[in-house]
Scaffold this motif. Structure first.
Motif, PDB file in Angstrom:
ATOM      1  N   SER A 135       0.828  -1.209   0.000  1.00  0.00           N
ATOM      2  CA  SER A 135       0.000   0.000   0.000  1.00  0.00           C
ATOM      3  C   SER A 135       0.861   1.257   0.000  1.00  0.00           C
ATOM      4  CB  SER A 135      -0.956   0.000   1.194  1.00  0.00           C
ATOM      5  OG  SER A 135      -0.247   0.096   2.413  1.00  0.00           O
ATOM      6  N   LEU A 136       2.050   1.179   0.632  1.00  0.00           N
ATOM      7  CA  LEU A 136       2.972   2.316   0.613  1.00  0.00           C
ATOM      8  C   LEU A 136       3.465   2.584  -0.803  1.00  0.00           C
ATOM      9  CD1 LEU A 136       5.126   1.633   3.802  1.00  0.00           C
ATOM     10  CD2 LEU A 136       3.363   3.366   3.534  1.00  0.00           C
ATOM     11  N   PHE A 137       3.859   1.542  -1.505  1.00  0.00           N
ATOM     12  CA  PHE A 137       4.326   1.706  -2.877  1.00  0.00           C
ATOM     13  C   PHE A 137       3.211   2.173  -3.798  1.00  0.00           C
ATOM     14  CE2 PHE A 137       8.234  -0.448  -1.817  1.00  0.00           C
ATOM     15  CZ  PHE A 137       9.129   0.087  -2.725  1.00  0.00           C
ATOM     16  N   ALA A 138       2.009   1.686  -3.547  1.00  0.00           N
ATOM     17  CA  ALA A 138       0.871   2.068  -4.391  1.00  0.00           C
ATOM     18  C   ALA A 138       0.575   3.554  -4.291  1.00  0.00           C
ATOM     19  CB  ALA A 138      -0.362   1.261  -4.011  1.00  0.00           C
ATOM     20  N   ALA A 139       0.968   4.179  -3.174  1.00  0.00           N
ATOM     21  CA  ALA A 139       0.677   5.610  -2.965  1.00  0.00           C
ATOM     22  C   ALA A 139       1.682   6.521  -3.640  1.00  0.00           C
ATOM     23  CB  ALA A 139       0.638   5.907  -1.467  1.00  0.00           C
ATOM     24  N   ILE A 140       2.818   5.960  -4.111  1.00  0.00           N
ATOM     25  CA  ILE A 140       3.835   6.786  -4.751  1.00  0.00           C
ATOM     26  C   ILE A 140       3.334   7.221  -6.126  1.00  0.00           C
ATOM     27  CG2 ILE A 140       6.202   6.868  -5.600  1.00  0.00           C
ATOM     28  CD1 ILE A 140       6.914   4.730  -3.564  1.00  0.00           C
ATOM     29  N   PRO A 141       3.376   8.520  -6.460  1.00  0.00           N
ATOM     30  CA  PRO A 141       2.882   9.003  -7.755  1.00  0.00           C
ATOM     31  C   PRO A 141       3.553   8.284  -8.920  1.00  0.00           C
ATOM     32  CG  PRO A 141       3.313  10.839  -6.281  1.00  0.00           C
ATOM     33  CD  PRO A 141       3.841   9.610  -5.606  1.00  0.00           C
ATOM     34  N   TYR A 142       2.781   8.049  -9.976  1.00  0.00           N
ATOM     35  CA  TYR A 142       3.251   7.311 -11.151  1.00  0.00           C
ATOM     36  C   TYR A 142       4.520   7.921 -11.739  1.00  0.00           C
ATOM     37  CZ  TYR A 142       3.393   5.645 -15.976  1.00  0.00           C
ATOM     38  OH  TYR A 142       3.799   5.134 -17.171  1.00  0.00           O
ATOM     39  N   ALA A 143       4.574   9.237 -11.827  1.00  0.00           N
ATOM     40  CA  ALA A 143       5.713   9.901 -12.475  1.00  0.00           C
ATOM     41  C   ALA A 143       7.010   9.627 -11.747  1.00  0.00           C
ATOM     42  CB  ALA A 143       5.468  11.407 -12.548  1.00  0.00           C
ATOM     43  N   GLU A 144       6.922   9.319 -10.459  1.00  0.00           N
ATOM     44  CA  GLU A 144       8.128   9.134  -9.678  1.00  0.00           C
ATOM     45  C   GLU A 144       8.638   7.699  -9.694  1.00  0.00           C
ATOM     46  OE1 GLU A 144       7.985  10.776  -5.823  1.00  0.00           O
ATOM     47  OE2 GLU A 144       7.049  12.646  -6.449  1.00  0.00           O
ATOM     48  N   VAL A 145       7.877   6.775 -10.276  1.00  0.00           N
ATOM     49  CA  VAL A 145       8.311   5.380 -10.268  1.00  0.00           C
ATOM     50  C   VAL A 145       8.644   4.864 -11.663  1.00  0.00           C
ATOM     51  CG1 VAL A 145       7.037   4.831  -8.189  1.00  0.00           C
ATOM     52  CG2 VAL A 145       5.929   4.518 -10.386  1.00  0.00           C
ATOM     53  N   GLN A 146       8.552   5.715 -12.672  1.00  0.00           N
ATOM     54  CA  GLN A 146       8.820   5.261 -14.024  1.00  0.00           C
ATOM     55  C   GLN A 146      10.265   4.811 -14.208  1.00  0.00           C
ATOM     56  OE1 GLN A 146       6.669   7.377 -17.353  1.00  0.00           O
ATOM     57  NE2 GLN A 146       6.488   8.941 -15.787  1.00  0.00           N
ATOM     58  N   ASP A 147      11.198   5.469 -13.512  1.00  0.00           N
ATOM     59  CA  ASP A 147      12.610   5.125 -13.684  1.00  0.00           C
ATOM     60  C   ASP A 147      13.177   4.414 -12.461  1.00  0.00           C
ATOM     61  OD1 ASP A 147      12.429   7.263 -12.013  1.00  0.00           O
ATOM     62  OD2 ASP A 147      14.140   8.358 -12.845  1.00  0.00           O
ATOM     63  N   PHE A 148      12.297   3.735 -11.724  1.00  0.00           N
ATOM     64  CA  PHE A 148      12.740   3.030 -10.520  1.00  0.00           C
ATOM     65  C   PHE A 148      13.758   1.939 -10.833  1.00  0.00           C
ATOM     66  CE2 PHE A 148       9.622   3.166  -6.716  1.00  0.00           C
ATOM     67  CZ  PHE A 148       9.818   4.520  -6.615  1.00  0.00           C
TER      68      PHE A 148
END
Length: 527
Positions: free
Chosen positions: A418-431
């Motif tokens: 649930s913590l990861f799900a709350a991270i905005p999409y734009a910030e996880v594109q280059d994870f």
């Protein structure tokens, strides 16, 4: 000096929280930890000095003390060390610039502040009528003050780099401010014959960013062992000046005084500002707040979160688990020029890391968190900005702590999902998913006060995560491809649990998979 007994009732200690005026502190009877012997030592030479210390460490009060000394206000120092060290107190013209009070979001913010302060002093010492440039006006002001008074000038600049730090994310504005500050501060060298004493303070040292490039006459005291405790409170000073506060806190905590001192040390002590071994110092802001309120809490972070620093760590995807115990060249700690690529110098100069050990052979320093307040508050800020949590941090923390302490892996991993799900999409594109998950887990467990080791080396490989609680040892392996069973197989085949075989705690092996498509933890198994 203990003017707490001289100037007010012995039953009431007045703590100078937020007071940066030495005159107000003395005249109104606030407790003052006597640092005037340092002022006397500095004043013996016609020096140009620089001192960096973290925010809320008493730099402004130090400059105010120096200001009153050079202004000839000897009566304020009665009973202090400097009063007996000097029998007279000569008056000099003092030009004091507080850069902390400016508004630096607009292009004219810096010039407006300098202009306003110059006008105040020009009303006293005169002005070059046709000059508009702050550096030219400053140069003339110094010469005029010397000529008018017959005494050389004292120049004090508080938080000299505040305009540049405020414009960290605006390269164009930072370039403009740098271009304005370089000639302004350059007056300290140009007008050497007119200057008796000069001191600049700040949080950071921006040596190669052109601000200091011309000031080769500026002596840096930041890591000078002789001035390691010029700001802050030593253990010796704690026992000398703060007995009443310790007694009050001891009664509230129902603890003996020596135990209370240890609790204060764990919370606020631990800062070391010298390559050589020196007495560590307490964060004075937090210590004063704790004794004034008789409550140990995280005061330093409540006074302002390090947003620019957290954003930098977040943007650079910095491996946070590498900070505590990292070894770096000492030269790197003295200049934050490369902060965009390496935030460690900024973490040190800002007070989030301090020197633990020094290797004289290789001229390197091992860094660590100075105390519990910094470590806990830093992790809380990271959790907020890395994961986007504001109001729900305590809720998540409580659930996570309960689940991991009770061996409830499924509920723990669901909360992490649930913590990861709350991270905005734009910030996880280059994870880098494995690295990012390690960061998140490191933040969570460190904030909860639970032991975690990331990338633990054993003779058969490297364990992704080792977590230890009172009842369990978790050995965790994370992958971006395959199945949780594959991760568990790696744990078994490489004997990752073998180093803990003699421990009485139960070992729980966890294999987990990240899904690039889901941008989240997708599956896990335990054994």
């Amino acid at each position: 000096m203990e003017n707490s007994t001289a100037n007010h009732s012995k039953y009431t200690t007045k703590y100078p929280i937020g007071i940066q005026s030495f005159a107000k502190l003395i005249e109104e009877g606030y407790l003052y930890v006597d640092k005037t012997a340092f002022v006397h030592q500095l004043a013996q030479g016609n020096g140009y000095y620089f001192l960096s210390r973290p925010r809320r460490f008493g730099k402004s009060l130090l400059l105010s003390t120096i200001h009153e000394y050079f202004a000839g206000h000897r009566e304020l120092f009665h009973g202090l060390d400097i009063y007996s060290l000097e029998k007279e107190c000569k008056e000099y013209p003092v030009l004091h610039f507080d850069m902390n009070i400016g508004e630096y979001q607009s292009p004219d913010g810096l010039r407006n502040l300098l202009t306003s302060r110059l006008e105040d002093y020009e009303a006293i010492y005169g002005r070059m009528s046709d000059a508009k440039d702050p550096a030219i006006r400053f140069l003339y002001l110094v010469e005029s003050a010397h000529k008018k008074t017959g005494e050389k000038v004292v120049i004090l600049v508080d938080e000299y780099e505040k305009p540049l730090l405020s414009a960290m994310d605006n390269e164009e504005l930072q370039d403009r401010y740098r271009a304005e500050l370089k000639p302004f501060y350059g007056v300290l060298k140009t007008c050497d014959e007119h200057i008796r004493f000069a001191m600049l303070t700040g949080v950071t040292r921006l040596g190669k960013m052109s601000v200091f490039s011309d000031l080769n006459n500026l002596k840096d005291l930041s890591m000078d062992v002789r001035y390691a405790s010029i700001c802050g409170v030593t253990h010796t000073e704690l026992l000398k000046y703060f007995n009443q506060g310790i007694e009050c806190l001891s009664r509230k905590l129902n603890e003996p005084s020596d135990r209370t001192v240890q609790l204060l040390k764990r919370a606020y002590d631990g800062y070391r500002f010298s390559e050589e071994e020196s007495e560590k110092v307490f964060n004075p802001f937090s210590l004063l707040n704790a004794l004034e309120s008789s409550q140990i809490s995280d005061y330093w972070f409540e006074s302002g979160t390090p947003t620019y620093l957290i954003e930098l760590l977040k943007r650079k995807r910095f491996n946070l688990w590498n900070t505590d115990g990292i070894e770096v060249p000492v030269s790197k700690l003295k200049d934050i020029t490369s902060y965009q690529s390496d935030p460690i110098p900024l973490l040190y100069q800002s007070g989030y890391l301090t020197i633990k050990d020094f290797n004289s052979m290789f001229n390197t320093a091992t860094l660590t968190y100075p105390n519990d307040e910094v470590k806990r508050g830093f992790m809380d800020s990271l959790m907020s900005l890395f994961l986007g949590l504001e109001e729900d941090r305590q809720y998540f923390a409580k659930n996570l702590y309960h689940d991991i302490e009770s061996g409830n892996v499924d509920d723990f991993m669901c909360t992490v999902q649930s913590l990861f799900a709350a991270i905005p999409y734009a910030e996880v594109q280059d994870f880098n998913y494995e690295a990012e998950f390690r960061n998140v887990m490191f933040i969570i467990f460190t904030m909860l006060g639970i032991y975690i080791e990331v990338g633990k080396h054993v003779n058969t490989g490297r364990i992704d995560l080792v977590v230890k609680t009172s009842k369990y040892i978790y050995v965790m392996e994370f992958k971006t491809t395959g199945t949780p069973e594959d991760a568990l197989k790696q744990i078994a085949e490489r004997g990752y649990a073998r180093p803990f075989a003699e421990d009485s705690r139960q070992i729980i092996k966890v294999g987990a998979i990240f899904s690039a498509e889901l941008r989240n933890l997708s599956a896990w198994e335990t054994a």
